[in-house]
Design an enzyme around this catalytic site. Sequence first.
Site, PDB file in Angstrom:
ATOM      1  N   GLY A  90       0.446  23.829 -14.971  1.00 31.12           N
ATOM      2  CA  GLY A  90      -0.342  24.909 -14.385  1.00 31.12           C
ATOM      3  C   GLY A  90      -1.232  24.431 -13.254  1.00 31.12           C
ATOM      4  O   GLY A  90      -1.770  25.227 -12.484  1.00 31.12           O
ATOM      5  N   ARG A 181       7.449  15.626 -22.590  1.00 25.60           N
ATOM      6  CA  ARG A 181       6.555  15.664 -23.745  1.00 25.60           C
ATOM      7  C   ARG A 181       7.298  16.230 -24.943  1.00 25.60           C
ATOM      8  O   ARG A 181       8.368  16.844 -24.763  1.00 25.60           O
ATOM      9  CB  ARG A 181       5.366  16.609 -23.442  1.00 25.60           C
ATOM     10  CG  ARG A 181       4.731  16.384 -22.104  1.00 25.60           C
ATOM     11  CD  ARG A 181       4.391  17.716 -21.412  1.00 25.60           C
ATOM     12  NE  ARG A 181       3.999  17.473 -20.013  1.00 25.60           N
ATOM     13  CZ  ARG A 181       2.758  17.297 -19.602  1.00 25.60           C
ATOM     14  NH1 ARG A 181       1.776  17.413 -20.455  1.00 25.60           N
ATOM     15  NH2 ARG A 181       2.500  17.035 -18.334  1.00 25.60           N
ATOM     16  N   ASP A 250       1.909  19.059 -26.463  1.00 25.25           N
ATOM     17  CA  ASP A 250       2.167  19.054 -25.014  1.00 25.25           C
ATOM     18  C   ASP A 250       1.504  17.856 -24.338  1.00 25.25           C
ATOM     19  O   ASP A 250       1.769  17.591 -23.166  1.00 25.25           O
ATOM     20  CB  ASP A 250       1.695  20.363 -24.353  1.00 25.25           C
ATOM     21  CG  ASP A 250       0.256  20.689 -24.684  1.00 25.25           C
ATOM     22  OD1 ASP A 250      -0.065  20.787 -25.886  1.00 25.25           O
ATOM     23  OD2 ASP A 250      -0.559  20.834 -23.768  1.00 25.25           O
ATOM     24  N   ASP A 260      -2.719  12.443 -20.524  1.00 26.47           N
ATOM     25  CA  ASP A 260      -3.759  13.478 -20.402  1.00 26.47           C
ATOM     26  C   ASP A 260      -5.109  13.040 -20.947  1.00 26.47           C
ATOM     27  O   ASP A 260      -5.429  13.228 -22.129  1.00 26.47           O
ATOM     28  CB  ASP A 260      -3.318  14.792 -21.064  1.00 26.47           C
ATOM     29  CG  ASP A 260      -2.671  15.705 -20.037  1.00 26.47           C
ATOM     30  OD1 ASP A 260      -2.444  15.249 -18.902  1.00 26.47           O
ATOM     31  OD2 ASP A 260      -2.397  16.868 -20.369  1.00 26.47           O
TER      32      ASP A 260
HETATM   33  P1  AMP Z   1      -4.523  20.399 -20.795  1.00 26.11           P
HETATM   34  O1  AMP Z   1      -5.513  20.886 -21.774  1.00 26.11           O
HETATM   35  O2  AMP Z   1      -5.162  19.843 -19.561  1.00 26.11           O
HETATM   36  O3  AMP Z   1      -3.507  19.482 -21.394  1.00 26.11           O
HETATM   37  O4  AMP Z   1      -3.756  21.677 -20.281  1.00 26.11           O
HETATM   38  C1  AMP Z   1      -3.104  22.594 -21.132  1.00 26.11           C
HETATM   39  C2  AMP Z   1      -2.372  23.624 -20.303  1.00 26.11           C
HETATM   40  O5  AMP Z   1      -3.278  24.373 -19.509  1.00 26.11           O
HETATM   41  C3  AMP Z   1      -1.366  23.038 -19.325  1.00 26.11           C
HETATM   42  O6  AMP Z   1      -0.282  23.910 -19.256  1.00 26.11           O
HETATM   43  C4  AMP Z   1      -2.133  23.002 -18.030  1.00 26.11           C
HETATM   44  O7  AMP Z   1      -1.300  23.011 -16.906  1.00 26.11           O
HETATM   45  C5  AMP Z   1      -2.951  24.272 -18.122  1.00 26.11           C
HETATM   46  N1  AMP Z   1      -4.188  24.200 -17.339  1.00 26.11           N
HETATM   47  C6  AMP Z   1      -5.288  23.476 -17.621  1.00 26.11           C
HETATM   48  N2  AMP Z   1      -6.224  23.638 -16.672  1.00 26.11           N
HETATM   49  C7  AMP Z   1      -5.729  24.504 -15.754  1.00 26.11           C
HETATM   50  C8  AMP Z   1      -6.218  25.068 -14.535  1.00 26.11           C
HETATM   51  N3  AMP Z   1      -7.425  24.793 -14.055  1.00 26.11           N
HETATM   52  N4  AMP Z   1      -5.401  25.918 -13.891  1.00 26.11           N
HETATM   53  C9  AMP Z   1      -4.173  26.204 -14.355  1.00 26.11           C
HETATM   54  N5  AMP Z   1      -3.658  25.708 -15.482  1.00 26.11           N
HETATM   55  C10 AMP Z   1      -4.416  24.858 -16.190  1.00 26.11           C
HETATM   56 MG    MG Z   2      -1.945  18.526 -21.023  1.00 29.39          MG
END
Ligand code: AMP
Ligand code: MG
Length: 488
Positions: A90, A181, A250, A260
């Site tokens: 994302g 993943r 993930d 991550d």
């Molecule tokens: P994370 O917690 O960073 O592992 O992210 C979990 C999910 O949320 C993943 O699909 C990321 O791409 C999405 N995500 C996290 N932060 C953002 C953001 N600021 N904009 C868009 N997608 C996000």
């Molecule tokens: Mg992540």
Amino acid sequence: MHPHFNFDNSFARTFEGFFVPGKAEPAVAPKLLQFNHALAGELGLDPAALDSEAGAAIFSGNAIPEGAEPLAQAYAGHQFGGFAPQLGDGRALLLGEVIDTRQRRRDIQLKGSGRTPFSRGGDGKLALGPALREYLIGEGMHALGIPTTRALAAVTTGEHVYRDIPLPGAVLTRVAASHIRIGTFQFFAARGGVDKVRELADYALARHYPDTTGAENPYLAFFKVVAEAQAALVAKWMHIGFIHGVMNTDNTAISGETLDYGPCAFMDTYAPGTVFSSIDRRGRYAYANQPEILSWNLTRFAETLVPLVDPDQDRAIEMLTDAIQKVQPLYETHWLAGMRSKIGLSTEDPHDLDLVNDLLWVMKDGQADFTLVFRRLSRAVRGDSDAVHQLFNQSGAFDVWARRWRKRLEQEGAVGETCAQAMDRVNPIYIPRNHKVEEALTAAVYHGDMQPFSKLLEVLNHPFDEAAGNEAYAEPKPDPSYKTFCGT
Ligand code: AMP
Ligand code: MG
């Protein structure tokens, strides 16, 4: 001059339906804040050509180097135990894969480069603090000898991102063995795409575990090698007091690399229930729960492989269940082997598990600093027992333990400088201490001062070598109210 990347994009070539082509949002005034020369060299890139405005343009996503095929990968995942069928990159774009100077295939990914079709409600952006946090801790983990994704560059975009307050926006360039993943498998398994899961398994097996491709039952063997890599990884985390903080499926890489760095942090005072993440209210990902979560995550992975392992579903489940049941013993073997080294043992004795566990009990009761206890045990081997003794609130219990430990060392004839040196090679003196990490990030984000970050990074690049003048970096400053936040 045009910086050259040796791209060879097997994922983009192989996997229609596993990604969408992506485009970075332009950054208004990209500035290269941090650049990893050593890693660039390893990747076969020209560090001098990239430590430049041209590099800032590439690592912000403004300029796409020749041969890159930017894409956002699809994945799903269990987050805090609940299944999210549609996650995906994302706020990240895979630029492509390069073959490095040791012939390893490595992903180069931009994180924070703007919205993609997988952004859901998010802005696709990354604030500078989390970008630098991932840079610092990831590189620190690498220097500690722990498999991890790496940080190649951090740029500021010249724009603000809006969280509770406006913050400088950044893009982190991440390098990984791959970004596949457990959640990538779950994405297709959840949609009944058995052929897609097989395609992905074949690809991941060939890419990460080529020695296993010829196995009699390759998909069962695939599960076992991934389980082995994950068990070894989590044992290594436990050895250094690392708390990942978001062990969602993930965020669990098939390659066995740590992936991550969001709310992760290192434990100071030894307390098994330590949790730093503000969103982990029930402590699901607490320090001591990580081995159990390892099995839980691998069970989710196994579920995606059932149709591949055997046409007879019951038989497949039986074989995979058997493999899952071996994960904890496997983890414990890795863990105990590492703990033995940490206390200076190089042979095995049936009582070692008790010896190690009893030390942990004494550390817990005595509220001792996890990192320093192990580091200072080598001083005790060298004849100075006070340094470690002082770390305990109630040192009587420690002294009793230390007598048993000395007997055990004598039994294997391991006393002396050789033993102490071996211990110093596995017990770091410098870890990313929370107070030092915060100090570095605050200076960078709020005062535009990268000096504390650079100095901390330099110290963390040599975690086992004690250096005069760096005392403050080894000092614990436990803060019971310390909280970390997800890297959004
Ligand atoms: P994370 O917690 O960073 O592992 O992210 C979990 C999910 O949320 C993943 O699909 C990321 O791409 C999405 N995500 C996290 N932060 C953002 C953001 N600021 N904009 C868009 N997608 C996000
Ligand atoms: Mg992540």
